[in-house]
Scaffold this active site. Structure first.
Site, PDB file in Angstrom:
ATOM      1  N   CYS A 119      67.826   6.838  -4.780  1.00 13.82           N
ATOM      2  CA  CYS A 119      67.503   5.804  -5.756  1.00 13.82           C
ATOM      3  C   CYS A 119      68.718   5.382  -6.586  1.00 13.82           C
ATOM      4  O   CYS A 119      68.677   4.331  -7.227  1.00 13.82           O
ATOM      5  CB  CYS A 119      66.381   6.269  -6.677  1.00 13.82           C
ATOM      6  SG  CYS A 119      66.765   7.783  -7.570  1.00 13.82           S
ATOM      7  N   HIS A 174      58.371   6.760 -11.644  1.00 11.72           N
ATOM      8  CA  HIS A 174      59.303   5.643 -11.492  1.00 11.72           C
ATOM      9  C   HIS A 174      58.690   4.670 -10.465  1.00 11.72           C
ATOM     10  O   HIS A 174      59.200   4.528  -9.345  1.00 11.72           O
ATOM     11  CB  HIS A 174      60.663   6.157 -11.035  1.00 11.72           C
ATOM     12  CG  HIS A 174      61.795   5.226 -11.257  1.00 11.72           C
ATOM     13  ND1 HIS A 174      61.644   3.940 -11.746  1.00 11.72           N
ATOM     14  CD2 HIS A 174      63.146   5.381 -11.049  1.00 11.72           C
ATOM     15  CE1 HIS A 174      62.829   3.353 -11.830  1.00 11.72           C
ATOM     16  NE2 HIS A 174      63.749   4.195 -11.420  1.00 11.72           N
ATOM     17  N   GLN A 191      60.701   1.871  -8.525  1.00 15.73           N
ATOM     18  CA  GLN A 191      61.563   2.440  -7.493  1.00 15.73           C
ATOM     19  C   GLN A 191      60.759   2.736  -6.231  1.00 15.73           C
ATOM     20  O   GLN A 191      61.215   2.464  -5.111  1.00 15.73           O
ATOM     21  CB  GLN A 191      62.223   3.723  -7.993  1.00 15.73           C
ATOM     22  CG  GLN A 191      63.146   4.374  -6.978  1.00 15.73           C
ATOM     23  CD  GLN A 191      64.339   3.511  -6.635  1.00 15.73           C
ATOM     24  OE1 GLN A 191      65.069   3.085  -7.525  1.00 15.73           O
ATOM     25  NE2 GLN A 191      64.549   3.249  -5.346  1.00 15.73           N
ATOM     26  N   ASP A 197      67.675  12.810  -4.705  1.00 16.70           N
ATOM     27  CA  ASP A 197      67.990  12.255  -6.021  1.00 16.70           C
ATOM     28  C   ASP A 197      68.875  13.260  -6.737  1.00 16.70           C
ATOM     29  O   ASP A 197      69.082  14.389  -6.275  1.00 16.70           O
ATOM     30  CB  ASP A 197      66.686  12.004  -6.797  1.00 16.70           C
ATOM     31  CG  ASP A 197      66.882  11.203  -8.072  1.00 16.70           C
ATOM     32  OD1 ASP A 197      67.989  10.657  -8.271  1.00 16.70           O
ATOM     33  OD2 ASP A 197      65.935  11.125  -8.884  1.00 16.70           O
ATOM     34  N   ARG A 228      61.704   1.650 -20.464  1.00 12.38           N
ATOM     35  CA  ARG A 228      62.292   2.841 -19.831  1.00 12.38           C
ATOM     36  C   ARG A 228      62.382   3.895 -20.924  1.00 12.38           C
ATOM     37  O   ARG A 228      63.133   3.730 -21.894  1.00 12.38           O
ATOM     38  CB  ARG A 228      63.679   2.487 -19.285  1.00 12.38           C
ATOM     39  CG  ARG A 228      64.390   3.580 -18.500  1.00 12.38           C
ATOM     40  CD  ARG A 228      65.740   3.028 -18.036  1.00 12.38           C
ATOM     41  NE  ARG A 228      66.520   3.963 -17.249  1.00 12.38           N
ATOM     42  CZ  ARG A 228      66.543   3.979 -15.919  1.00 12.38           C
ATOM     43  NH1 ARG A 228      65.805   3.118 -15.236  1.00 12.38           N
ATOM     44  NH2 ARG A 228      67.299   4.851 -15.277  1.00 12.38           N
ATOM     45  N   ARG A 248      65.083  -3.436  -5.527  1.00 11.22           N
ATOM     46  CA  ARG A 248      64.617  -3.285  -6.903  1.00 11.22           C
ATOM     47  C   ARG A 248      64.414  -4.654  -7.549  1.00 11.22           C
ATOM     48  O   ARG A 248      63.505  -4.834  -8.370  1.00 11.22           O
ATOM     49  CB  ARG A 248      65.625  -2.459  -7.719  1.00 11.22           C
ATOM     50  CG  ARG A 248      65.722  -0.989  -7.334  1.00 11.22           C
ATOM     51  CD  ARG A 248      64.419  -0.238  -7.616  1.00 11.22           C
ATOM     52  NE  ARG A 248      63.963  -0.483  -8.950  1.00 11.22           N
ATOM     53  CZ  ARG A 248      64.398   0.173 -10.032  1.00 11.22           C
ATOM     54  NH1 ARG A 248      65.316   1.122  -9.898  1.00 11.22           N
ATOM     55  NH2 ARG A 248      63.928  -0.111 -11.224  1.00 11.22           N
TER      56      ARG A 248
END
Length: 307
Positions: free
Chosen positions: A266, A133, A136, A226, A106, A294
């Site tokens: 998310c 991402h 996700q 988001d 990440r 996830r």
């Protein structure tokens, strides 16, 4: 087979390969809920998870996923590695390749992932970068498949910061699965890379377009939003909040979308900014299903890609 492949954005995967990952995710989830917690596909192998950014869902879900595949898990930050003292990404990649079977990271800059992948001899998985991402997006697709009963032909509106990594990955997976993805937000944040998705869209019948009108949420299967201020954009917080305030997802927006529309996020959510409490806690919210998924999509990615 996908073994040995990197997962940086999902753009590098064919539509049928994305579907394969989702089918594996669905199967592993069913086994998990049937009580088969440990599926030792990669027993004795090792995964290293590197976090330059703080994380809750990604860190825990990927760690648990690797453990449930029978893997040894090393979780670390760049500061705990020699990266924090100036060792190059290339040298780190070469070294880690001698110890572990898969690297997941990440990062702040997507270029760091690309460099890791270039020099590593083991697969590199994107756990979030400034551009994409992908894990996700897989969880989002699995959630919609479960709730709507189909993978193709869906209509999804992403409302708010249409230039961020989650919106990008939603557009990418939508192009692979034949979705209509409506990116709705201020023109100042519109993307200039939508044309890169045209090859897949032509094959799958997908439609990816941008709009600044909330009227375009009408008739969608899901409204997605988001945070307005992603990590790395804190200096721009005041301006971004001002710019995006008209795009808050509230009861009015959900009513405009229609009773068939789910609400997606998310997480983490900044309640009172991009979404109101009545929406995220309401009966049409599927954010906790997304969060659970996830785990299952991370497990599928690790299972499929680790050699």
């Amino acid at each position: 087979m996908l073994r040995g492949r990197d997962l940086l954005s999902l753009m590098e995967f064919k539509p049928d390969e994305v579907i394969m990952l989702l089918e594996m995710s669905k199967s592993l989830k069913a086994r998990y809920h049937a009580g088969e917690i440990i599926v030792p596909i990669h027993a004795g192998k090792t995964a290293i998870l590197i976090f330059e950014k703080p994380s809750t869902r990604t860190r825990v879900s990927t760690s648990v996923a690797a453990y449930q595949l029978g893997m040894n898990v090393i979780v670390t930050s760049a500061q705990e590695l020699q990266l924090g003292r100036g060792e190059t990404v290339a040298d780190t990649a070469r070294t880690l390749s001698r110890y572990v079977h898969v690297i997941a990271a990440r990062v702040y800059s997507h270029s760091s992932l690309e460099e890791l992948a270039q020099y590593a001899d083991v697969p590199v998985i994107n756990l979030l970068s400034d551009k994409f991402h992908p894990l996700q997006a897989l969880a989002d697709a699995l959630t919609l498949w479960e709730k709507k009963g189909k993978l193709s032909g869906l209509k999804v509106a992403f409302v708010g910061d249409v230039g961020n990594n989650v919106a990008a990955s939603l557009a990418v997976i939508g192009s692979k699965l034949g979705w209509e993805v409506r990116l709705i937000g201020p023109r100042q944040l519109w993307r200039n890379d939508i044309s890169k998705l045209s090859d897949d869209a032509d094959k799958t019948g997908a439609s990816i377009y941008q709009s600044d009108s909330l009227e375009d949420v009408k008739g969608v299967d899901a409204v997605y939003t988001d945070v307005w201020v992603s990590m790395g954009f804190e200096k721009e917080a005041e301006e971004r909040v001002r710019l995006l305030r008209p795009y808050q997802v509230d009861g009015r927006v959900m009513s405009l979308a229609g009773p068939q529309a789910l609400f997606m996020h998310c997480l983490p959510a900044h309640r009172g900014q991009e979404v109101t409490d009545d929406v995220i806690d309401g009966p049409r919210s599927v954010v906790w299903d997304q969060a659970e998924n996830r785990l299952h999509t991370a497990k599928a990615a690790l299972a499929a890609l680790t050699p």
